[in-house]
Design a protein around this motif. Structure first.
Motif, PDB file in Angstrom:
ATOM      1  N   UNK A  18       0.808  -1.467  -0.152  1.00 45.50           N
ATOM      2  CA  UNK A  18      -0.055   0.006   0.017  1.00 45.50           C
ATOM      3  C   UNK A  18       0.882   1.187  -0.082  1.00 45.50           C
ATOM      4  N   UNK A  19       2.182   1.007   0.436  1.00 41.32           N
ATOM      5  CA  UNK A  19       2.954   2.241   0.420  1.00 41.32           C
ATOM      6  C   UNK A  19       3.766   2.639  -0.769  1.00 41.32           C
ATOM      7  N   UNK A  20       3.642   1.849  -1.830  1.00 38.38           N
ATOM      8  CA  UNK A  20       4.422   2.001  -2.908  1.00 38.38           C
ATOM      9  C   UNK A  20       3.511   1.660  -4.171  1.00 38.38           C
ATOM     10  N   UNK A  21       4.034   2.096  -5.507  1.00 43.48           N
ATOM     11  CA  UNK A  21       3.358   1.810  -6.606  1.00 43.48           C
ATOM     12  C   UNK A  21       4.212   0.865  -7.652  1.00 43.48           C
ATOM     13  N   UNK A  22       5.305   0.190  -6.807  1.00 47.14           N
ATOM     14  CA  UNK A  22       6.030  -0.685  -7.416  1.00 47.14           C
ATOM     15  C   UNK A  22       6.171  -2.141  -7.136  1.00 47.14           C
ATOM     16  N   UNK A  23       6.020  -3.069  -8.194  1.00 49.01           N
ATOM     17  CA  UNK A  23       5.787  -4.485  -8.024  1.00 49.01           C
ATOM     18  C   UNK A  23       6.850  -5.330  -8.533  1.00 49.01           C
ATOM     19  N   UNK A  24       7.442  -5.903  -7.647  1.00 51.44           N
ATOM     20  CA  UNK A  24       8.906  -6.564  -8.265  1.00 51.44           C
ATOM     21  C   UNK A  24       8.509  -8.336  -8.398  1.00 51.44           C
ATOM     22  N   UNK A  25       8.887  -8.752  -9.534  1.00 45.67           N
ATOM     23  CA  UNK A  25       8.974 -10.088  -9.504  1.00 45.67           C
ATOM     24  C   UNK A  25       9.947 -10.963  -8.681  1.00 45.67           C
ATOM     25  N   UNK A  26       9.593 -12.221  -8.210  1.00 43.77           N
ATOM     26  CA  UNK A  26      10.611 -12.930  -7.637  1.00 43.77           C
ATOM     27  C   UNK A  26      11.526 -13.501  -8.758  1.00 43.77           C
ATOM     28  N   UNK A  27      12.827 -13.671  -8.538  1.00 44.08           N
ATOM     29  CA  UNK A  27      13.836 -14.214  -9.496  1.00 44.08           C
ATOM     30  C   UNK A  27      13.746 -15.908  -9.275  1.00 44.08           C
ATOM     31  N   UNK A  28      13.532 -16.467  -8.168  1.00 45.12           N
ATOM     32  CA  UNK A  28      13.312 -17.996  -7.733  1.00 45.12           C
ATOM     33  C   UNK A  28      11.915 -18.086  -7.555  1.00 45.12           C
ATOM     34  N   UNK A  29      11.609 -19.057  -8.520  1.00 47.35           N
ATOM     35  CA  UNK A  29       9.915 -19.444  -8.379  1.00 47.35           C
ATOM     36  C   UNK A  29       9.712 -20.400  -7.381  1.00 47.35           C
ATOM     37  N   UNK A  30       8.953 -20.049  -6.166  1.00 49.48           N
ATOM     38  CA  UNK A  30       8.602 -20.721  -5.166  1.00 49.48           C
ATOM     39  C   UNK A  30       7.884 -21.915  -5.685  1.00 49.48           C
ATOM     40  N   UNK A  31       8.150 -23.112  -4.890  1.00 53.19           N
ATOM     41  CA  UNK A  31       7.608 -24.584  -5.246  1.00 53.19           C
ATOM     42  C   UNK A  31       5.958 -24.570  -5.030  1.00 53.19           C
ATOM     43  N   UNK A  32       5.752 -23.790  -4.187  1.00 50.60           N
ATOM     44  CA  UNK A  32       4.128 -23.472  -3.894  1.00 50.60           C
ATOM     45  C   UNK A  32       3.572 -22.989  -5.208  1.00 50.60           C
ATOM     46  N   UNK A 301       1.890  -9.572   6.666  1.00 50.09           N
ATOM     47  CA  UNK A 301       0.907  -8.689   5.511  1.00 50.09           C
ATOM     48  C   UNK A 301       0.067  -9.664   4.594  1.00 50.09           C
ATOM     49  N   UNK A 302       0.243  -9.698   3.653  1.00 56.29           N
ATOM     50  CA  UNK A 302      -0.620 -10.537   2.590  1.00 56.29           C
ATOM     51  C   UNK A 302      -0.766 -12.078   3.107  1.00 56.29           C
ATOM     52  N   UNK A 303       0.368 -12.493   3.475  1.00 58.68           N
ATOM     53  CA  UNK A 303       0.586 -13.911   3.567  1.00 58.68           C
ATOM     54  C   UNK A 303       0.104 -14.197   4.602  1.00 58.68           C
ATOM     55  N   UNK A 304      -0.223 -13.536   5.954  1.00 61.14           N
ATOM     56  CA  UNK A 304      -0.733 -13.696   7.059  1.00 61.14           C
ATOM     57  C   UNK A 304      -2.169 -13.684   6.804  1.00 61.14           C
ATOM     58  N   UNK A 305      -2.814 -12.712   6.032  1.00 60.76           N
ATOM     59  CA  UNK A 305      -3.978 -12.605   5.907  1.00 60.76           C
ATOM     60  C   UNK A 305      -4.707 -13.629   5.226  1.00 60.76           C
ATOM     61  N   UNK A 306      -3.826 -14.146   4.132  1.00 63.92           N
ATOM     62  CA  UNK A 306      -4.253 -15.271   3.197  1.00 63.92           C
ATOM     63  C   UNK A 306      -4.238 -16.624   3.753  1.00 63.92           C
ATOM     64  N   UNK A 307      -3.505 -16.857   4.873  1.00 60.25           N
ATOM     65  CA  UNK A 307      -3.256 -18.259   5.450  1.00 60.25           C
ATOM     66  C   UNK A 307      -3.691 -18.225   6.697  1.00 60.25           C
ATOM     67  N   UNK A 308      -3.030 -17.886   7.705  1.00 56.42           N
ATOM     68  CA  UNK A 308      -3.305 -17.970   9.290  1.00 56.42           C
ATOM     69  C   UNK A 308      -4.062 -17.098   9.439  1.00 56.42           C
ATOM     70  N   UNK A 309      -4.382 -15.786   9.018  1.00 56.84           N
ATOM     71  CA  UNK A 309      -5.285 -14.789   9.441  1.00 56.84           C
ATOM     72  C   UNK A 309      -6.969 -15.466   9.030  1.00 56.84           C
ATOM     73  N   UNK A 310      -6.893 -16.226   7.898  1.00 52.73           N
ATOM     74  CA  UNK A 310      -8.200 -16.701   7.680  1.00 52.73           C
ATOM     75  C   UNK A 310      -8.801 -17.792   8.669  1.00 52.73           C
ATOM     76  N   UNK A 311      -7.754 -18.482   9.498  1.00 52.43           N
ATOM     77  CA  UNK A 311      -8.299 -19.323  10.402  1.00 52.43           C
ATOM     78  C   UNK A 311      -8.276 -18.521  11.718  1.00 52.43           C
ATOM     79  N   UNK A 322       3.095 -12.339  12.140  1.00 49.68           N
ATOM     80  CA  UNK A 322       3.851 -12.617  10.998  1.00 49.68           C
ATOM     81  C   UNK A 322       4.556 -13.945  11.022  1.00 49.68           C
ATOM     82  N   UNK A 323       5.003 -14.813  10.162  1.00 47.92           N
ATOM     83  CA  UNK A 323       5.653 -16.091  10.176  1.00 47.92           C
ATOM     84  C   UNK A 323       7.316 -15.474  10.312  1.00 47.92           C
ATOM     85  N   UNK A 324       8.060 -16.277  11.286  1.00 48.01           N
ATOM     86  CA  UNK A 324       9.244 -15.995  11.691  1.00 48.01           C
ATOM     87  C   UNK A 324      10.414 -16.894  11.124  1.00 48.01           C
ATOM     88  N   UNK A 325      10.898 -16.757  10.247  1.00 44.85           N
ATOM     89  CA  UNK A 325      11.771 -17.624   9.282  1.00 44.85           C
ATOM     90  C   UNK A 325      13.491 -17.406   9.570  1.00 44.85           C
TER      91      UNK A 325
END
Length: 412
Positions: A18-32, A301-311, A322-325
Motif C-alpha cells: 500500500x505504500x508503493x506503486x512498484x511491484x517486483x517479481x521474484x527471481x526464484x519461483x517458489x515450489x508452492x 502482510x498479505x501472507x498472514x491474511x491469506x493463510x493463518x489470518x483466515x483461521x 507474521x511468520x518467523x523464518x
C-alpha cells in the motif's frame, strides 16, 4: 525434476504494498507457486469451478486418469525453481560463512577461531558487505524488464491520482541474450504405499506435460519438461559426515525457531541455545550444534491474511502474527553424536526438506485445518531445503594459524 522454459517475461510472486506503486517479481519461483499453477490448470481442464479449489481425496473421482495424483497432491514436494543457463546444473545457495578478502573468496565455516581472521589479523567481508560475492553458485541472472501502467482520468485525460504503477518482470534470458530455464526437484517419498507413489509420480509427469502451460501472476506462457531423477547440483558435496562434522546450508527459507521463545530471551543473548535445542530435538540427539551463521526475517502482510489470518479471523479479528523464518544461506555447523541415526536423518532431510517442529505443527494445525492452509512455509512447497557438506567449504577453506606481525614505534 522439472525444467521450465518461459516464452514471455515472468511476474511471479510480486505483491504491491500500500505504500508503493512498484511491484517486483521474484527471481526464484517458489515450489508452492508451481504446485498452485498445476492445481489451477487441472481444475480448469476438468471444468472445476473455482480453479482455486484444493485437490484432495474427496474429489479424486472428478479427475479420471489423475486419481492417485489428486489423492496425494498435498504430500508431493516441489522445491523452488532456480534460474540457470539451459542445460546447466541446478544452482546452489552459497552459505553465509562465505567471505571475501584481498580480492579472493573463502569460507570460514571450518575455522576453529571464535572470530575468524585472515592471516591472523584481517577481518574478511561477509555477504552483507562483500562486493563480488555472489549469493548462488551457478545462478543465471535473468534480464530485468520494467512496464508502467496507469489509469486515465476521463475528464482531465491525465493519469488518475495514485493510479500509476510500475511492474518489474524477469526475462527468460540474460542481458547477453543467453536462454534461461528454471529448475526444480519433485519428491514423492511421503507417499508410503509403493504402488500409489509410482502412480502419483507418473500422473504428475503427465499432468505437467498436458496442462502446465501458464505460470505467474499474468499466466505467462511456459513449457515444462519433466525428467527422471534429481537435478544435479552445481556444487558437488562431500560425504554426509566429514571428521564427525556436518555443515548444513539452508537452500530455502525455513521455519525453525518459535518466535515466542525468541521474544523471551534476555536482552543481549544470542540464538545459539535456541538453535541448539532445535537441532537436538529434530535429530533426536544425534546432532549437536557447534556453531552457526544465520539470518532471520519476518513474512506477514498479505501472507498472514491469506493463510493463518483466515483461521483466526472469527475469534481474533484484530490479531496479526507474521511468520518467523530462518533465511536461505544460513549455515549450521553440527557435530555428530550418533553416526547411524544422523545419516538416516540427513538422508531424509535432503530428500524431503526439514520437517516442521512440534511447536509449529501445534501452532499452525489448529481448528482442524491442514497445516498448508495455515502456513505456506511447509516442505511440500519447497521450504526447508538443505545442502550438506558442500565442496565449497573445503575448496575455499580459510584457516588462520599465525597472528600477523605489525610494525610499531616502541616510543608510542
Amino acid at each position: 525434476h522439472l525444467r521450465i522454459t518461459a516464452h514471455e517475461p515472468l511476474l511471479a510472486g510480486g505483491i504491491k504494498s500500500r505504500r508503493t506503486n512498484y511491484v517486483a517479481s521474484r527471481q526464484v519461483l517458489p515450489g508452492g507457486l508451481i504446485k498452485g499453477a498445476l492445481a489451477a490448470a487441472l481444475n480448469e481442464a476438468h471444468g472445476v469451478n473455482p480453479v482455486t479449489k484444493p485437490l484432495d481425496a474427496t474429489c479424486a473421482a472428478d479427475f479420471p486418469g489423475f486419481d492417485a495424483l489428486i489423492r496425494n497432491f498435498s504430500a508431493i514436494r516441489v522445491t523452488h525453481a532456480l534460474p540457470a543457463l539451459v542445460g546447466s546444473p541446478r544452482p546452489v545457495r552459497l552459505p553465509l560463512s562465505a567471505v571475501e578478502y584481498n580480492g579472493s573468496k573463502g569460507d570460514v565455516a571450518l575455522s576453529k577461531e571464535p572470530t575468524p581472521l585472515v592471516n591472523g589479523c584481517h577481518s574478511p567481508a561477509y555477504q552483507g558487505d562483500a562486493k563480488n560475492l555472489d549469493r548462488y553458485i551457478g545462478l543465471a541472472e535473468p534480464a530485468e524488464l520494467f512496464v508502467t501502467r496507469s489509469e486515465i482520468n476521463d475528464v482531465s485525460q491525465r493519469t488518475a491520482e495514485g493510479q500509476l504503477f510500475t511492474y518489474q518482470f524477469y526475462a527468460p534470458c540474460t542481458n547477453k541474450k543467453q536462454p534461461i530455464e528454471w529448475i526444480c526437484n519433485v519428491n514423492f517419498d511421503t507417499i508410503s504405499e509403493p504402488a500409489e507413489r509410482t502412480a502419483a509420480c507418473q500422473q504428475f509427469a503427465t499432468a505437467v506435460q498436458m496442462h502446465l502451460h501458464r505460470l505467474g501472476k499474468l499466466g505467462r506462457s511456459v513449457t515444462v519438461v519433466s525428467k527422471d531423477g534429481l537435478a544435479a547440483p552445481a556444487e558437488h558435496s562431500h560425504n554426509l559426515i566429514e571428521n564427525s562434522l556436518v555443515l548444513l546450508t539452508l537452500q530455502s527459507d525455513t521455519i525453525m525457531l518459535d518466535p515466542a521463545v525468541v521474544r523471551s530471551l534476555p536482552l543481549g543473548m544470542d540464538l545459539h541455545e535456541a538453535y541448539a535445542s532445535y537441532w537436538h530435538d529434530l535429530s533426536e540427539g544425534s546432532l549437536e550444534l557447534d556453531d552457526f551463521f544465520a539470518h532471520q526475517g519476518f513474512e506477514g502482510g498479505y501472507l498472514y491474511h491469506r493463510y493463518l489470518g483466515a483461521a483466526e479471523r472469527a475469534h481474533h479479528p484484530n490479531r496479526y502474527r507474521p511468520y518467523y523464518l530462518t533465511l536461505n544461506g544460513s549455515l549450521f555447523k553440527l557435530r555428530v553424536v550418533d553416526k547411524e541415526k544422523a545419516i538416516a536423518f540427513l538422508t531424509r532431510w535432503l530428500a524431503g526438506g526439514l520437517p516442521l517442529s512440534k511447536w509449529a505443527l501445534d501452532e499452525y494445525g489448529k481448528d482442524n485445518r491442514a497445516i498448508w492452509k495455515n502456513c505456506p512455509f511447509v516442505p511440500e512447497n519447497g521450504y526447508g531445503e538443505i545442502a550438506v557438506n558442500l565442496d565449497w567449504h573445503w575448496d575455499h577453506r580459510v584457516e588462520s594459524h599465525q597472528p600477523c606481525e605489525v610494525d610499531y614505534d616502541e616510543s608510542t
